[in-house]
Design a protein around this motif. Sequence first.
Motif, PDB file in Angstrom:
ATOM      1  N   LEU A 192       0.050 -48.503 -28.498  1.00  0.00           N
ATOM      2  CA  LEU A 192       1.017 -48.979 -27.512  1.00  0.00           C
ATOM      3  C   LEU A 192       2.441 -48.966 -28.064  1.00  0.00           C
ATOM      4  O   LEU A 192       3.406 -48.773 -27.314  1.00  0.00           O
ATOM      5  CB  LEU A 192       0.656 -50.401 -27.077  1.00  0.00           C
ATOM      6  N   GLU A 193       2.586 -49.146 -29.376  1.00  0.00           N
ATOM      7  CA  GLU A 193       3.915 -49.160 -29.974  1.00  0.00           C
ATOM      8  C   GLU A 193       4.664 -47.850 -29.761  1.00  0.00           C
ATOM      9  O   GLU A 193       5.900 -47.821 -29.824  1.00  0.00           O
ATOM     10  CB  GLU A 193       3.818 -49.492 -31.470  1.00  0.00           C
ATOM     11  N   ALA A 194       3.947 -46.763 -29.479  1.00  0.00           N
ATOM     12  CA  ALA A 194       4.615 -45.494 -29.168  1.00  0.00           C
ATOM     13  C   ALA A 194       5.462 -45.618 -27.908  1.00  0.00           C
ATOM     14  O   ALA A 194       6.472 -44.921 -27.759  1.00  0.00           O
ATOM     15  CB  ALA A 194       3.584 -44.376 -29.001  1.00  0.00           C
ATOM     16  N   TRP A 195       5.073 -46.497 -27.007  1.00  0.00           N
ATOM     17  CA  TRP A 195       5.845 -46.692 -25.782  1.00  0.00           C
ATOM     18  C   TRP A 195       7.199 -47.334 -26.093  1.00  0.00           C
ATOM     19  O   TRP A 195       8.196 -46.995 -25.465  1.00  0.00           O
ATOM     20  CB  TRP A 195       5.072 -47.565 -24.800  1.00  0.00           C
ATOM     21  N   TYR A 196       7.228 -48.263 -27.036  1.00  0.00           N
ATOM     22  CA  TYR A 196       8.519 -48.850 -27.437  1.00  0.00           C
ATOM     23  C   TYR A 196       9.402 -47.788 -28.080  1.00  0.00           C
ATOM     24  O   TYR A 196      10.610 -47.718 -27.824  1.00  0.00           O
ATOM     25  CB  TYR A 196       8.318 -50.002 -28.425  1.00  0.00           C
ATOM     26  N   LEU A 197       8.792 -46.955 -28.927  1.00  0.00           N
ATOM     27  CA  LEU A 197       9.545 -45.894 -29.586  1.00  0.00           C
ATOM     28  C   LEU A 197       9.999 -44.828 -28.599  1.00  0.00           C
ATOM     29  O   LEU A 197      10.905 -44.057 -28.900  1.00  0.00           O
ATOM     30  CB  LEU A 197       8.682 -45.263 -30.686  1.00  0.00           C
ATOM     31  N   GLY A 198       9.396 -44.804 -27.421  1.00  0.00           N
ATOM     32  CA  GLY A 198       9.816 -43.871 -26.382  1.00  0.00           C
ATOM     33  C   GLY A 198      11.092 -44.281 -25.677  1.00  0.00           C
ATOM     34  O   GLY A 198      11.675 -43.483 -24.936  1.00  0.00           O
ATOM     35  N   ASP A 199      11.540 -45.510 -25.882  1.00  0.00           N
ATOM     36  CA  ASP A 199      12.799 -45.983 -25.298  1.00  0.00           C
ATOM     37  C   ASP A 199      13.668 -46.490 -26.444  1.00  0.00           C
ATOM     38  O   ASP A 199      13.711 -47.680 -26.751  1.00  0.00           O
ATOM     39  CB  ASP A 199      12.543 -47.089 -24.275  1.00  0.00           C
ATOM     40  N   ARG A 200      14.340 -45.567 -27.095  1.00  0.00           N
ATOM     41  CA  ARG A 200      15.090 -45.915 -28.298  1.00  0.00           C
ATOM     42  C   ARG A 200      16.282 -46.809 -27.986  1.00  0.00           C
ATOM     43  O   ARG A 200      16.680 -47.640 -28.803  1.00  0.00           O
ATOM     44  CB  ARG A 200      15.520 -44.634 -29.027  1.00  0.00           C
ATOM     45  N   GLU A 201      16.835 -46.656 -26.782  1.00  0.00           N
ATOM     46  CA  GLU A 201      17.943 -47.530 -26.399  1.00  0.00           C
ATOM     47  C   GLU A 201      17.471 -48.983 -26.317  1.00  0.00           C
ATOM     48  O   GLU A 201      18.153 -49.898 -26.804  1.00  0.00           O
ATOM     49  CB  GLU A 201      18.516 -47.081 -25.053  1.00  0.00           C
ATOM     50  N   ALA A 202      16.304 -49.199 -25.723  1.00  0.00           N
ATOM     51  CA  ALA A 202      15.751 -50.545 -25.635  1.00  0.00           C
ATOM     52  C   ALA A 202      15.433 -51.096 -27.016  1.00  0.00           C
ATOM     53  O   ALA A 202      15.699 -52.267 -27.318  1.00  0.00           O
ATOM     54  CB  ALA A 202      14.492 -50.537 -24.769  1.00  0.00           C
ATOM     55  N   LEU A 203      14.859 -50.242 -27.864  1.00  0.00           N
ATOM     56  CA  LEU A 203      14.482 -50.678 -29.202  1.00  0.00           C
ATOM     57  C   LEU A 203      15.713 -51.110 -30.000  1.00  0.00           C
ATOM     58  O   LEU A 203      15.713 -52.163 -30.655  1.00  0.00           O
ATOM     59  CB  LEU A 203      13.746 -49.540 -29.898  1.00  0.00           C
ATOM     60  N   LEU A 204      16.779 -50.329 -29.909  1.00  0.00           N
ATOM     61  CA  LEU A 204      17.994 -50.665 -30.663  1.00  0.00           C
ATOM     62  C   LEU A 204      18.715 -51.870 -30.074  1.00  0.00           C
ATOM     63  O   LEU A 204      19.403 -52.597 -30.792  1.00  0.00           O
ATOM     64  CB  LEU A 204      18.923 -49.455 -30.699  1.00  0.00           C
ATOM     65  N   LYS A 205      18.560 -52.093 -28.790  1.00  0.00           N
ATOM     66  CA  LYS A 205      19.148 -53.290 -28.177  1.00  0.00           C
ATOM     67  C   LYS A 205      18.418 -54.540 -28.651  1.00  0.00           C
ATOM     68  O   LYS A 205      19.039 -55.575 -28.941  1.00  0.00           O
ATOM     69  CB  LYS A 205      19.097 -53.191 -26.662  1.00  0.00           C
TER      70      LYS A 205
END
Length: 221
Positions: free
Chosen positions: A121-134
């Motif tokens: 599931l963590e691949a989904w977070y890595l799929g939105d790099r803008e969200a991750l960096l925010k």
Amino acid sequence: MHLEVLVEGTTELTALSILMSRIIGPYREPHTWTIHKHRGIGSLPEDPTARPNPLDPTLLHNLPSKLRAYGKEDRADLLVVVLVDLDEHPDCRAFKQQLTGLLAWCDPKPNCLFRIAIEELEAWYLGDREALLKAYPEADPVKLEAYQQDSQCRTWETLADILHPGGIGVRRTAGVTGKRSPSVLNHKMLWARTIAPEMDVERNRSGSFQCFRDGLRRLTA
């Protein structure tokens, strides 16, 4: 339509509780859903017709029985959604065929959507790099750029390396050596609570997330 969503555990429950309304609209407008967590993925039983062991609360062990039960409800407005991680399975298509093959043991068959997060599931977070960096402004941009989307690369450890100073090595020194470690599960929960609220479901680069999103939208249209 009402969706019965079956997931591996609390991490998936937390993330989907945030993301479902962004994918198919607010609850009761018009769809409803219930997300059922299990205690890990487990493995499919050798005999899909056998009664499940009450001492085994894992998702795959109980899946054949649950699909039969949903089928017997015989509801046109019911969609069963099964979300699992690919983990160490070498072939996503073969794994999905195993899952869809369970419907052969259901009479009648429930309306189902089977989806696999690649690799986790963590691949989904890595799929939105803008969200991750925010959510994590201190994340390592070099390591983030080096990540190959939806690759089988020990994804949660890769994410930990990107997000936290010292990466996974620090937590291994503290005794974190496996996915089932309480410390690892706590980190997974924290990522779900902090990254998922920042995610934009339209821009996500993860192919497995896009399949999940588009499948839900297609079947609830």
